[in-house]
Design a protein around this motif. Structure first.
Motif, PDB file in Angstrom:
ATOM      1  N   VAL A  53      39.888  -0.513   0.301  1.00 28.32           N
ATOM      2  CA  VAL A  53      39.116  -1.614  -0.545  1.00 28.32           C
ATOM      3  C   VAL A  53      39.034  -1.317  -2.018  1.00 28.32           C
ATOM      4  O   VAL A  53      39.305  -2.123  -2.788  1.00 28.32           O
ATOM      5  N   ASP A  54      38.742   0.031  -2.232  1.00 29.80           N
ATOM      6  CA  ASP A  54      38.571   0.399  -3.616  1.00 29.80           C
ATOM      7  C   ASP A  54      39.966   0.280  -4.121  1.00 29.80           C
ATOM      8  O   ASP A  54      40.495  -0.033  -5.292  1.00 29.80           O
ATOM      9  N   ARG A  55      40.873   0.791  -3.508  1.00 33.25           N
ATOM     10  CA  ARG A  55      42.288   0.953  -4.062  1.00 33.25           C
ATOM     11  C   ARG A  55      42.884  -0.461  -4.507  1.00 33.25           C
ATOM     12  O   ARG A  55      43.522  -0.922  -5.575  1.00 33.25           O
ATOM     13  N   CYS A  56      42.712  -1.536  -3.279  1.00 31.34           N
ATOM     14  CA  CYS A  56      43.298  -3.024  -3.708  1.00 31.34           C
ATOM     15  C   CYS A  56      42.426  -3.493  -4.816  1.00 31.34           C
ATOM     16  O   CYS A  56      43.028  -4.044  -5.828  1.00 31.34           O
ATOM     17  N   LEU A  60      44.209  -4.560  -8.585  1.00 32.13           N
ATOM     18  CA  LEU A  60      44.184  -5.854  -8.841  1.00 32.13           C
ATOM     19  C   LEU A  60      43.465  -6.051 -10.332  1.00 32.13           C
ATOM     20  O   LEU A  60      43.779  -6.811 -11.207  1.00 32.13           O
ATOM     21  N   VAL A  61      42.287  -5.451 -10.609  1.00 32.64           N
ATOM     22  CA  VAL A  61      41.441  -5.552 -11.941  1.00 32.64           C
ATOM     23  C   VAL A  61      42.228  -4.860 -12.961  1.00 32.64           C
ATOM     24  O   VAL A  61      42.213  -5.460 -14.057  1.00 32.64           O
ATOM     25  N   ARG A  62      43.035  -3.570 -12.687  1.00 36.19           N
ATOM     26  CA  ARG A  62      43.666  -3.175 -13.800  1.00 36.19           C
ATOM     27  C   ARG A  62      44.946  -3.908 -14.183  1.00 36.19           C
ATOM     28  O   ARG A  62      45.003  -4.149 -15.362  1.00 36.19           O
ATOM     29  N   GLY A  63      45.564  -4.585 -12.937  1.00 36.51           N
ATOM     30  CA  GLY A  63      46.921  -5.346 -13.435  1.00 36.51           C
ATOM     31  C   GLY A  63      46.266  -6.864 -14.278  1.00 36.51           C
ATOM     32  O   GLY A  63      46.934  -7.201 -15.268  1.00 36.51           O
ATOM     33  N   ASN A  84      46.165 -10.797  -0.020  1.00 33.90           N
ATOM     34  CA  ASN A  84      47.467 -10.459  -0.240  1.00 33.90           C
ATOM     35  C   ASN A  84      47.540  -8.946  -0.469  1.00 33.90           C
ATOM     36  O   ASN A  84      48.522  -8.453   0.185  1.00 33.90           O
ATOM     37  N   GLU A  85      46.736  -8.434  -1.047  1.00 34.25           N
ATOM     38  CA  GLU A  85      46.908  -7.152  -1.780  1.00 34.25           C
ATOM     39  C   GLU A  85      46.713  -6.029  -0.474  1.00 34.25           C
ATOM     40  O   GLU A  85      47.246  -5.259  -0.257  1.00 34.25           O
ATOM     41  N   LEU A  86      45.413  -6.606   0.233  1.00 36.94           N
ATOM     42  CA  LEU A  86      45.170  -5.823   1.581  1.00 36.94           C
ATOM     43  C   LEU A  86      46.588  -5.723   2.621  1.00 36.94           C
ATOM     44  O   LEU A  86      46.921  -4.750   3.181  1.00 36.94           O
ATOM     45  N   LYS A  87      47.326  -6.771   2.661  1.00 39.00           N
ATOM     46  CA  LYS A  87      48.090  -7.025   3.718  1.00 39.00           C
ATOM     47  C   LYS A  87      49.291  -6.221   3.394  1.00 39.00           C
ATOM     48  O   LYS A  87      50.202  -5.916   4.082  1.00 39.00           O
ATOM     49  N   GLN A  88      49.428  -5.983   2.120  1.00 43.65           N
ATOM     50  CA  GLN A  88      50.595  -5.098   1.508  1.00 43.65           C
ATOM     51  C   GLN A  88      50.289  -3.463   1.821  1.00 43.65           C
ATOM     52  O   GLN A  88      51.229  -2.816   1.499  1.00 43.65           O
TER      53      GLN A  88
END
Length: 251
Positions: A53-56, A60-63, A84-88
């Motif tokens: 969760v932290d990685r996702c 996203l926030v950095r992007g 969508n980020e989780l599913k990747q």
């Protein structure tokens, strides 16, 4: 502002507050989504799930911030982006998280997965969640709390005082992440010159939690009405009430 599965009102759980710097925005949003995931699943995540969760969220926030700083005016992030980020992610735990959260993001309880459309220009705002299922009320409280906390920062910049009243606050103490985020919001609102008040009919839910006990001890003003005996015992212990004061709580 009525929030329910059939309401037209939406609050975006992925709204980002950049007023206190980029690094803080990443950490605060990650902590909030951790709490949201825990409330939504009604279970504490494993260490691996927390890391995913932290990685996702950080990605996203950095992007988003990079695009924002580049003047690209990016579309606001929503829980759909998080989903969508989780599913990747390659880990099987990520697939399980995505499945558990699906109902709150692309399913029938997706009221927090769209961009916010709430009119924030009103002097007094009341969020009504009585139509939301009891099992989701803690999640709703958490999202509203995040929304109001960010609004307090904006109001301070505009020279406005903010008062926040949280009813049924015991819902946030059912999971550790919810209690931790409430503690952050409690400190942040005060730092922004605002005032946060919490109310509950189940005092022992809060007094028996380490974070709740500390928050109650650090509150300068407390109103106590008629209490059940177990709650009275806890309040006497924490606030060191006299026998005469405790007697008032019994009648």
């Amino acid at each position: 502002i009525v929030l329910s599965p059939t309401s037209l009102h939406c609050i975006n759980a992925m709204d980002i507050d950049l007023s206190e710097g980029v690094e803080n925005a990443e950490k605060v949003k990650s902590a909030f989504i951790q709490a949201l995931v825990e409330q939504a699943r009604d279970a504490s995540p494993t260490s691996a799930e927390r890391s995913i969760v932290d990685r996702c969220v950080m990605s996203l926030v950095r992007g988003y911030i990079a695009s924002h700083d580049a003047g690209k005016n990016p579309a606001r992030l929503t829980l759909v982006d998080f989903y969508n980020e989780l599913k990747q992610q390659p880990e099987p735990e990520a697939k399980g998280l995505a499945l558990d959260l699906e109902i709150f993001i692309t399913g029938s309880l997706n009221i927090f997965a769209h961009e916010s459309n709430v009119d924030t220009k009103k002097r007094l705002m009341c969020f009504d969640i009585h139509e939301i299922q009891p099992s989701v009320s803690g999640l709703a409280l958490l999202v509203i709390l995040d929304f109001c906390t960010q609004r307090t920062t904006i109001n301070r910049q505009l020279g406005r005082f903010t008062s926040i009243f949280v009813d049924e606050v015991q819902e946030l103490f059912k999971h550790e992440a919810g209690a931790e985020y409430l503690e952050y919001a409690w400190r942040h609102v005060r730092k922004m010159g605002g005032l946060m008040t919490a109310a509950t009919q189940n005092a022992s839910t809060i007094t028996r939690h380490p974070i709740g006990s500390v928050m109650l001890n650090n509150s300068e003003y407390t109103v106590m009405l008629n209490q059940a005996e177990p709650d009275i015992e806890e309040l006497v212990r924490i606030l060191q009430l006299s026998d005469q004061q405790a007697a008032h709580l019994r009648s």
